[in-house]
Design a protein around this motif. Structure first.
Motif, PDB file in Angstrom:
ATOM      1  N   TRP A   1       4.076   3.517   3.040  1.00 25.59           N
ATOM      2  CA  TRP A   1       3.423   3.834   4.325  1.00 25.59           C
ATOM      3  C   TRP A   1       4.419   4.036   5.444  1.00 25.59           C
ATOM      4  O   TRP A   1       4.218   4.832   6.353  1.00 25.59           O
ATOM      5  CB  TRP A   1       2.400   2.757   4.692  1.00 25.59           C
TER       6      TRP A   1
ATOM      7  N   GLU B   1       0.837  -1.188   0.000  1.00 24.32           N
ATOM      8  CA  GLU B   1       0.000   0.000   0.000  1.00 24.32           C
ATOM      9  C   GLU B   1       0.862   1.224   0.000  1.00 24.32           C
ATOM     10  O   GLU B   1       1.932   1.263   0.555  1.00 24.32           O
ATOM     11  CB  GLU B   1      -0.876   0.025   1.251  1.00 24.32           C
ATOM     12  N   THR B   2       0.376   2.236  -0.586  1.00 22.50           N
ATOM     13  CA  THR B   2       1.099   3.479  -0.634  1.00 22.50           C
ATOM     14  C   THR B   2       0.205   4.576  -0.110  1.00 22.50           C
ATOM     15  O   THR B   2      -1.001   4.518  -0.219  1.00 22.50           O
ATOM     16  CB  THR B   2       1.565   3.822  -2.042  1.00 22.50           C
ATOM     17  N   GLY B   3       0.803   5.558   0.435  1.00 26.55           N
ATOM     18  CA  GLY B   3       0.078   6.722   0.920  1.00 26.55           C
ATOM     19  C   GLY B   3       0.932   7.926   0.630  1.00 26.55           C
ATOM     20  O   GLY B   3       2.038   7.820   0.114  1.00 26.55           O
TER      21      GLY B   3
END
Length: 193
Positions: A10, A2-4
């Motif tokens: 993350w 996941e990326t943010g």
């Protein structure tokens, strides 16, 4: 994965959050907690100092009865010493005693003249000129009785002469200076006698 934060991993956000949190904690520690710790240390030092003062005070309080007893003994000693070396002349008392002793010893006091005090450092010397008539034996008893006074009296400049008209009760005339002393109590008199 996941990326943010606009396509970044993350854990980068977590690291940035941890850094910001650590900075806030560091600033809080420096501005609030560190001065508090210093104040606590200072107050603990002051507490130890006050406890030591309390301990000394309690020790002094425990010794108070001994000090009061010692003061009482010293006051009694001072009263005895003031009889020997009084802090005032007591003219009437002293001259009255001279007259009384002279009468008891069958002496005639022909002259008693108090002189001017001679100042010394801690006392004043007070001369009293005395002239008497009687017998040699009576003069010796007169001096013996004077030596028993509680007050210090020194005999100076003694002159003994044969009486012009000798009788059994009058064979000599004598003159002398009776020197006594007066203690200068500067505290009680406000600066001097």
């Amino acid at each position: 994965m996941e990326t943010g934060l606009e396509g970044r991993p993350w854990y980068l956000g977590l690291a940035i959050g941890a850094l910001v949190g650590a900075a806030v904690l560091g600033f809080g520690y420096r501005s609030k907690i560190s001065p508090m710790n210093k104040e606590i240390a200072r107050q603990e030092s002051r507490l130890v100092e006050l406890q030591a003062q309390i301990q000394r005070g309690e020790e002094a309080e425990a010794q108070l009865p001994q000090f009061e007893e010692r003061v009482g003994r010293l006051e009694l000693e001072l009263a005895k010493l003031l009889k020997i070396l009084p802090n005032r002349r007591n003219v009437h008392e002293l001259l009255g005693r001279f007259r009384s002793v002279a009468e008891q010893e069958d002496f005639n006091l022909t002259k008693v003249t108090p002189g001017t005090e001679v100042e010394q450092e801690y006392f004043s010397e007070w001369p009293i000129s005395v002239s008497v008539e009687g017998t040699y034996h009576n003069l010796a008893r007169f001096f013996d009785r004077m030596s028993r006074f509680t007050r210090i009296i020194n005999i100076d400049s003694l002159k003994i002469n044969a009486a012009r008209s000798a009788t059994p009760t009058l064979s000599i005339t004598a003159s002398f200076v009776a020197k006594t002393f007066v203690y200068k109590d500067t505290e009680a008199s406000g600066g001097g006698p």
